[in-house]
Design a protein around this motif. Sequence first.
Motif, PDB file in Angstrom:
ATOM      1  N   LEU A  25      31.275 114.251  20.606  1.00  0.00           N
ATOM      2  CA  LEU A  25      31.710 114.035  21.985  1.00  0.00           C
ATOM      3  C   LEU A  25      30.774 113.083  22.719  1.00  0.00           C
ATOM      4  CD1 LEU A  25      33.885 114.779  23.974  1.00  0.00           C
ATOM      5  CD2 LEU A  25      32.521 116.734  24.672  1.00  0.00           C
ATOM      6  N   GLY A  26      29.488 113.149  22.424  1.00  0.00           N
ATOM      7  CA  GLY A  26      28.533 112.212  23.010  1.00  0.00           C
ATOM      8  C   GLY A  26      28.787 110.791  22.542  1.00  0.00           C
ATOM      9  N   ALA A  27      29.102 110.645  21.247  1.00  0.00           N
ATOM     10  CA  ALA A  27      29.416 109.317  20.708  1.00  0.00           C
ATOM     11  C   ALA A  27      30.673 108.754  21.358  1.00  0.00           C
ATOM     12  CB  ALA A  27      29.588 109.388  19.190  1.00  0.00           C
ATOM     13  N   VAL A  28      31.666 109.594  21.581  1.00  0.00           N
ATOM     14  CA  VAL A  28      32.901 109.158  22.244  1.00  0.00           C
ATOM     15  C   VAL A  28      32.623 108.761  23.691  1.00  0.00           C
ATOM     16  CG1 VAL A  28      35.167 109.920  23.025  1.00  0.00           C
ATOM     17  CG2 VAL A  28      34.413 110.476  20.729  1.00  0.00           C
ATOM     18  N   GLY A  29      31.746 109.499  24.359  1.00  0.00           N
ATOM     19  CA  GLY A  29      31.397 109.147  25.733  1.00  0.00           C
ATOM     20  C   GLY A  29      30.729 107.787  25.836  1.00  0.00           C
ATOM     21  N   ILE A  30      29.792 107.529  24.932  1.00  0.00           N
ATOM     22  CA  ILE A  30      29.132 106.223  24.915  1.00  0.00           C
ATOM     23  C   ILE A  30      30.135 105.127  24.560  1.00  0.00           C
ATOM     24  CG2 ILE A  30      27.379 104.825  23.747  1.00  0.00           C
ATOM     25  CD1 ILE A  30      25.746 107.434  23.452  1.00  0.00           C
ATOM     26  N   ALA A  31      31.009 105.403  23.591  1.00  0.00           N
ATOM     27  CA  ALA A  31      32.030 104.429  23.208  1.00  0.00           C
ATOM     28  C   ALA A  31      32.988 104.158  24.359  1.00  0.00           C
ATOM     29  CB  ALA A  31      32.800 104.923  21.989  1.00  0.00           C
ATOM     30  N   SER A  32      33.267 105.160  25.164  1.00  0.00           N
ATOM     31  CA  SER A  32      34.137 104.971  26.327  1.00  0.00           C
ATOM     32  C   SER A  32      33.492 104.038  27.347  1.00  0.00           C
ATOM     33  CB  SER A  32      34.443 106.323  26.963  1.00  0.00           C
ATOM     34  OG  SER A  32      35.237 106.158  28.112  1.00  0.00           O
TER      35      SER A  32
ATOM     36  N   THR B 253      49.871  96.023  30.868  1.00  0.00           N
ATOM     37  CA  THR B 253      49.346  97.378  30.779  1.00  0.00           C
ATOM     38  C   THR B 253      49.276  97.857  29.332  1.00  0.00           C
ATOM     39  OG1 THR B 253      50.236  97.861  32.958  1.00  0.00           O
ATOM     40  CG2 THR B 253      49.676  99.744  31.576  1.00  0.00           C
ATOM     41  N   VAL B 254      50.335  97.650  28.583  1.00  0.00           N
ATOM     42  CA  VAL B 254      50.358  98.083  27.184  1.00  0.00           C
ATOM     43  C   VAL B 254      49.352  97.283  26.365  1.00  0.00           C
ATOM     44  CG1 VAL B 254      51.788  98.175  25.103  1.00  0.00           C
ATOM     45  CG2 VAL B 254      52.714  98.951  27.276  1.00  0.00           C
ATOM     46  N   GLY B 255      49.289  95.977  26.594  1.00  0.00           N
ATOM     47  CA  GLY B 255      48.349  95.140  25.843  1.00  0.00           C
ATOM     48  C   GLY B 255      46.908  95.512  26.101  1.00  0.00           C
ATOM     49  N   LEU B 256      46.547  95.653  27.380  1.00  0.00           N
ATOM     50  CA  LEU B 256      45.174  96.029  27.702  1.00  0.00           C
ATOM     51  C   LEU B 256      44.857  97.447  27.233  1.00  0.00           C
ATOM     52  CD1 LEU B 256      44.757  94.447  31.239  1.00  0.00           C
ATOM     53  CD2 LEU B 256      43.823  93.630  29.085  1.00  0.00           C
ATOM     54  N   GLY B 257      45.839  98.328  27.299  1.00  0.00           N
ATOM     55  CA  GLY B 257      45.628  99.693  26.809  1.00  0.00           C
ATOM     56  C   GLY B 257      45.384  99.724  25.309  1.00  0.00           C
ATOM     57  N   ALA B 258      46.133  98.921  24.571  1.00  0.00           N
ATOM     58  CA  ALA B 258      45.953  98.877  23.116  1.00  0.00           C
ATOM     59  C   ALA B 258      44.584  98.313  22.752  1.00  0.00           C
ATOM     60  CB  ALA B 258      47.058  98.036  22.483  1.00  0.00           C
ATOM     61  N   VAL B 259      44.179  97.258  23.435  1.00  0.00           N
ATOM     62  CA  VAL B 259      42.854  96.667  23.164  1.00  0.00           C
ATOM     63  C   VAL B 259      41.753  97.652  23.532  1.00  0.00           C
ATOM     64  CG1 VAL B 259      41.262  94.837  23.871  1.00  0.00           C
ATOM     65  CG2 VAL B 259      43.642  94.290  23.363  1.00  0.00           C
ATOM     66  N   ASP B 260      41.891  98.311  24.669  1.00  0.00           N
ATOM     67  CA  ASP B 260      40.891  99.283  25.107  1.00  0.00           C
ATOM     68  C   ASP B 260      40.774 100.438  24.108  1.00  0.00           C
ATOM     69  OD1 ASP B 260      39.046 100.326  27.169  1.00  0.00           O
ATOM     70  OD2 ASP B 260      40.566 101.902  27.357  1.00  0.00           O
ATOM     71  N   THR B 261      41.905 100.934  23.642  1.00  0.00           N
ATOM     72  CA  THR B 261      41.895 102.041  22.682  1.00  0.00           C
ATOM     73  C   THR B 261      41.292 101.607  21.351  1.00  0.00           C
ATOM     74  OG1 THR B 261      43.836 102.993  23.737  1.00  0.00           O
ATOM     75  CG2 THR B 261      43.342 103.744  21.509  1.00  0.00           C
ATOM     76  N   ALA B 262      41.612 100.401  20.892  1.00  0.00           N
ATOM     77  CA  ALA B 262      41.052  99.910  19.635  1.00  0.00           C
ATOM     78  C   ALA B 262      39.532  99.787  19.733  1.00  0.00           C
ATOM     79  CB  ALA B 262      41.670  98.564  19.281  1.00  0.00           C
ATOM     80  N   ILE B 263      39.049  99.251  20.843  1.00  0.00           N
ATOM     81  CA  ILE B 263      37.596  99.128  21.032  1.00  0.00           C
ATOM     82  C   ILE B 263      36.956 100.510  21.089  1.00  0.00           C
ATOM     83  CG2 ILE B 263      35.804  98.373  22.648  1.00  0.00           C
ATOM     84  CD1 ILE B 263      37.685  96.034  23.358  1.00  0.00           C
ATOM     85  N   LEU B 264      37.603 101.437  21.787  1.00  0.00           N
ATOM     86  CA  LEU B 264      37.085 102.802  21.891  1.00  0.00           C
ATOM     87  C   LEU B 264      36.960 103.447  20.510  1.00  0.00           C
ATOM     88  CD1 LEU B 264      36.321 105.277  23.669  1.00  0.00           C
ATOM     89  CD2 LEU B 264      38.738 105.842  23.671  1.00  0.00           C
ATOM     90  N   LEU B 265      37.984 103.330  19.683  1.00  0.00           N
ATOM     91  CA  LEU B 265      37.953 103.942  18.351  1.00  0.00           C
ATOM     92  C   LEU B 265      36.898 103.294  17.449  1.00  0.00           C
ATOM     93  CD1 LEU B 265      41.763 104.402  17.714  1.00  0.00           C
ATOM     94  CD2 LEU B 265      40.091 106.183  18.210  1.00  0.00           C
ATOM     95  N   LEU B 266      36.853 101.967  17.463  1.00  0.00           N
ATOM     96  CA  LEU B 266      35.877 101.280  16.614  1.00  0.00           C
ATOM     97  C   LEU B 266      34.444 101.569  17.038  1.00  0.00           C
ATOM     98  CD1 LEU B 266      37.683  97.839  16.215  1.00  0.00           C
ATOM     99  CD2 LEU B 266      37.379  99.601  14.464  1.00  0.00           C
TER     100      LEU B 266
END
Length: 113
Positions: free
Chosen positions: A84-91, A53-66
């Motif tokens: 906010l639109g850019a964050v939505g697409i990144a999500s 859970t922590v590993g996948l969460g960290a990878v997901d968050t890193a991809i989201l930020l980048l």
Amino acid sequence: AVRETYETYDTDGDGVLSIQEFQAYVDAQDENANAPITWSDAMGLGLRASIRTVGLGAVDTAILLLCGDAIESMLAASMNLTTLGAVGIASIVSSVVGLAFGGYLEMIIEGRL
């Protein structure tokens, strides 16, 4: 492992499991299924689940930020896109990548790769 199990329950050695032989196999599985879980088994399972859970969460968050930063810096001005639109697409991108590579990351965490 399958052949050894099959040969164990094929008591008459004819290469075919009879109803009685199959019932013996099912009964043995039921006995194993009801065995109590030890404290160390529960802790091992919890540790594996938390690392995943922590590993996948960290990878997901890193991809989201980048992706969010890249989308905002490259496309926001040209497409009149808000932060906010850019964050939505990144999500969306992060979720798709997480689904695509989640199994791969789990194999790494479990040591199967």
